[in-house]
Design a protein around this motif. Sequence first.
Motif, PDB file in Angstrom:
ATOM      1  N   VAL A   1       0.839  -1.204   0.000  1.00 15.24           N
ATOM      2  CA  VAL A   1       0.000   0.000   0.000  1.00 15.24           C
ATOM      3  C   VAL A   1       0.872   1.251   0.000  1.00 15.24           C
ATOM      4  N   ILE A   2       1.912   1.264   0.823  1.00 17.40           N
ATOM      5  CA  ILE A   2       2.831   2.409   0.861  1.00 17.40           C
ATOM      6  C   ILE A   2       3.468   2.619  -0.505  1.00 17.40           C
ATOM      7  N   ARG A   3       3.848   1.539  -1.165  1.00 17.19           N
ATOM      8  CA  ARG A   3       4.479   1.605  -2.484  1.00 17.19           C
ATOM      9  C   ARG A   3       3.514   2.232  -3.512  1.00 17.19           C
ATOM     10  N   ILE A   4       2.291   1.760  -3.493  1.00 17.62           N
ATOM     11  CA  ILE A   4       1.297   2.270  -4.456  1.00 17.62           C
ATOM     12  C   ILE A   4       1.007   3.745  -4.188  1.00 17.62           C
ATOM     13  N   GLU A   5       0.858   4.107  -2.912  1.00 17.49           N
ATOM     14  CA  GLU A   5       0.608   5.514  -2.574  1.00 17.49           C
ATOM     15  C   GLU A   5       1.766   6.403  -3.005  1.00 17.49           C
ATOM     16  N   TYR A   6       2.991   5.909  -2.862  1.00 18.11           N
ATOM     17  CA  TYR A   6       4.158   6.686  -3.298  1.00 18.11           C
ATOM     18  C   TYR A   6       4.132   6.902  -4.807  1.00 18.11           C
ATOM     19  N   LEU A   7       3.797   5.854  -5.562  1.00 16.15           N
ATOM     20  CA  LEU A   7       3.733   5.972  -7.019  1.00 16.15           C
ATOM     21  C   LEU A   7       2.617   6.931  -7.435  1.00 16.15           C
ATOM     22  N   MET A   8       1.491   6.866  -6.732  1.00 14.11           N
ATOM     23  CA  MET A   8       0.370   7.763  -7.041  1.00 14.11           C
ATOM     24  C   MET A   8       0.772   9.217  -6.825  1.00 14.11           C
TER      25      MET A   8
ATOM     26  N   GLU B   1      -5.665   3.865  -8.404  1.00 12.66           N
ATOM     27  CA  GLU B   1      -6.619   3.988  -7.300  1.00 12.66           C
ATOM     28  C   GLU B   1      -7.299   2.657  -6.974  1.00 12.66           C
ATOM     29  N   ALA B   2      -7.778   1.967  -8.020  1.00 13.11           N
ATOM     30  CA  ALA B   2      -8.469   0.693  -7.797  1.00 13.11           C
ATOM     31  C   ALA B   2      -7.509  -0.356  -7.240  1.00 13.11           C
ATOM     32  N   ILE B   3      -6.258  -0.325  -7.688  1.00 11.11           N
ATOM     33  CA  ILE B   3      -5.258  -1.272  -7.194  1.00 11.11           C
ATOM     34  C   ILE B   3      -4.962  -0.987  -5.729  1.00 11.11           C
ATOM     35  N   LYS B   4      -4.848   0.289  -5.384  1.00  9.38           N
ATOM     36  CA  LYS B   4      -4.642   0.661  -3.986  1.00  9.38           C
ATOM     37  C   LYS B   4      -5.809   0.185  -3.125  1.00  9.38           C
ATOM     38  N   ASP B   5      -7.037   0.405  -3.575  1.00 13.09           N
ATOM     39  CA  ASP B   5      -8.210  -0.002  -2.799  1.00 13.09           C
ATOM     40  C   ASP B   5      -8.223  -1.517  -2.562  1.00 13.09           C
ATOM     41  N   GLU B   6      -7.863  -2.279  -3.601  1.00 13.06           N
ATOM     42  CA  GLU B   6      -7.835  -3.734  -3.454  1.00 13.06           C
ATOM     43  C   GLU B   6      -6.753  -4.156  -2.471  1.00 13.06           C
ATOM     44  N   TYR B   7      -5.595  -3.491  -2.515  1.00 13.49           N
ATOM     45  CA  TYR B   7      -4.534  -3.867  -1.582  1.00 13.49           C
ATOM     46  C   TYR B   7      -4.847  -3.437  -0.155  1.00 13.49           C
ATOM     47  N   ILE B   8      -5.615  -2.397   0.015  1.00 10.97           N
ATOM     48  CA  ILE B   8      -6.073  -2.037   1.364  1.00 10.97           C
ATOM     49  C   ILE B   8      -6.975  -3.146   1.902  1.00 10.97           C
TER      50      ILE B   8
ATOM     51  N   ILE C   1      -2.201  -8.287  -9.108  1.00 18.73           N
ATOM     52  CA  ILE C   1      -0.810  -7.990  -9.465  1.00 18.73           C
ATOM     53  C   ILE C   1      -0.615  -7.827 -10.969  1.00 18.73           C
ATOM     54  N   PRO C   2      -1.237  -8.662 -11.831  1.00 20.75           N
ATOM     55  CA  PRO C   2      -1.098  -8.392 -13.277  1.00 20.75           C
ATOM     56  C   PRO C   2      -1.590  -6.994 -13.665  1.00 20.75           C
ATOM     57  N   LYS C   3      -2.628  -6.515 -13.016  1.00 21.29           N
ATOM     58  CA  LYS C   3      -3.132  -5.164 -13.294  1.00 21.29           C
ATOM     59  C   LYS C   3      -2.124  -4.117 -12.808  1.00 21.29           C
ATOM     60  N   PHE C   4      -1.506  -4.386 -11.678  1.00 20.58           N
ATOM     61  CA  PHE C   4      -0.479  -3.488 -11.150  1.00 20.58           C
ATOM     62  C   PHE C   4       0.702  -3.428 -12.120  1.00 20.58           C
ATOM     63  N   ILE C   5       1.116  -4.590 -12.619  1.00 22.87           N
ATOM     64  CA  ILE C   5       2.229  -4.640 -13.574  1.00 22.87           C
ATOM     65  C   ILE C   5       1.886  -3.856 -14.842  1.00 22.87           C
ATOM     66  N   THR C   6       0.649  -3.986 -15.307  1.00 26.66           N
ATOM     67  CA  THR C   6       0.215  -3.243 -16.501  1.00 26.66           C
ATOM     68  C   THR C   6       0.327  -1.738 -16.278  1.00 26.66           C
TER      69      THR C   6
END
Length: 346
Positions: free
Chosen positions: A265-272, A283-290, A333-338
Amino acid sequence: MNSKKLPISSTPIIGYVVHAFPLSIIFNYDKCMPWFSCNYIQLICRTTLRNNFFDFFTLCTATEIPWIGSIYPGIPWLNTHSIDNYTLIDCNININRSIINSLMRDNYIVCHLDEYYVPNRPTYQKEHFFHENMIYGFDNDKKEYDILGFDSKGIFNSTKISYDEFEQASSDLASHNHDIKLLHIKDDFTYDLDLNCIRNSLLDYLNGENSSSKYTILRNPTTDFAYGIDIYEQLIKYLKLLHNNVGVNDIRPFHLLWEHKKCMVIRIEYLMKKYTGTVCDLEAIKDEYITIQQICFSIRNLFLKFNMTKRVEIIEKIIPLLEDVCDREQSIIPKFITEIERLEKA
């Protein structure tokens, strides 16, 4: 100078002090976030499920994986070196004077202490038990140090120890073959965010790749660890052993699993934050990881409850939650990689 206290920060990983101590230093500096965002993605789990069998895959991992060195070799932000305790003895160096002088030069000190002599520790005045603590401050008027470690309630916390108590707690370091480690933040090091590194690490995690095989210039690859998504099968295997009253209860794998999701989550927030206004949609990837993080927190708490009650039906609740987390990660994760690939092309 009569007192000094070096900065420490809260860290998302405390399950093992080999991660918690260096991260509590570097998390004081925003410039370290690109490096952190490229690390702590891969997980390892020893298939024999022995003690310390689960951890992050890093170059300073806390498990029994045969790796390089023992002084945080994978943390490029820290200058590190160690002092053989016999050297202090042979040179007739007063350990308190040495520790204070090191702190004066902005060195954090990590060393094993006999926690029989360390106040606010579970074994204080009960039994002799050596465990690592990190010293980050001193006060000559009060004759005490500020130390970081696990307190009597098992909380990773800052406490105090007097000079006399420290001298007692460290008096047997040499005979137990424990060195004193000095850590100093690097001022001249830089690290740029590496999206390709994040993408490759996510792929390794998703595919259960043996990440140690990429470092054969240092050591032979491991043969008895599961990696990435395959760790769930091992955790379920471990729970089934406990269900059959085999093995020793260990909260750390489930605590670290939760911390892994916190790091994601920290990683995704940093990238955002870094790529605000780009074509990337995290945003959707962050919500799923939360959500995944919350499930892992529930797993951790359920295992704590099992530790206290030994009710096997609790294990029967944990296993489907682990299976759910595994399925969710295989989907997200595949969506995150995309999205990472879209950022690379932007």
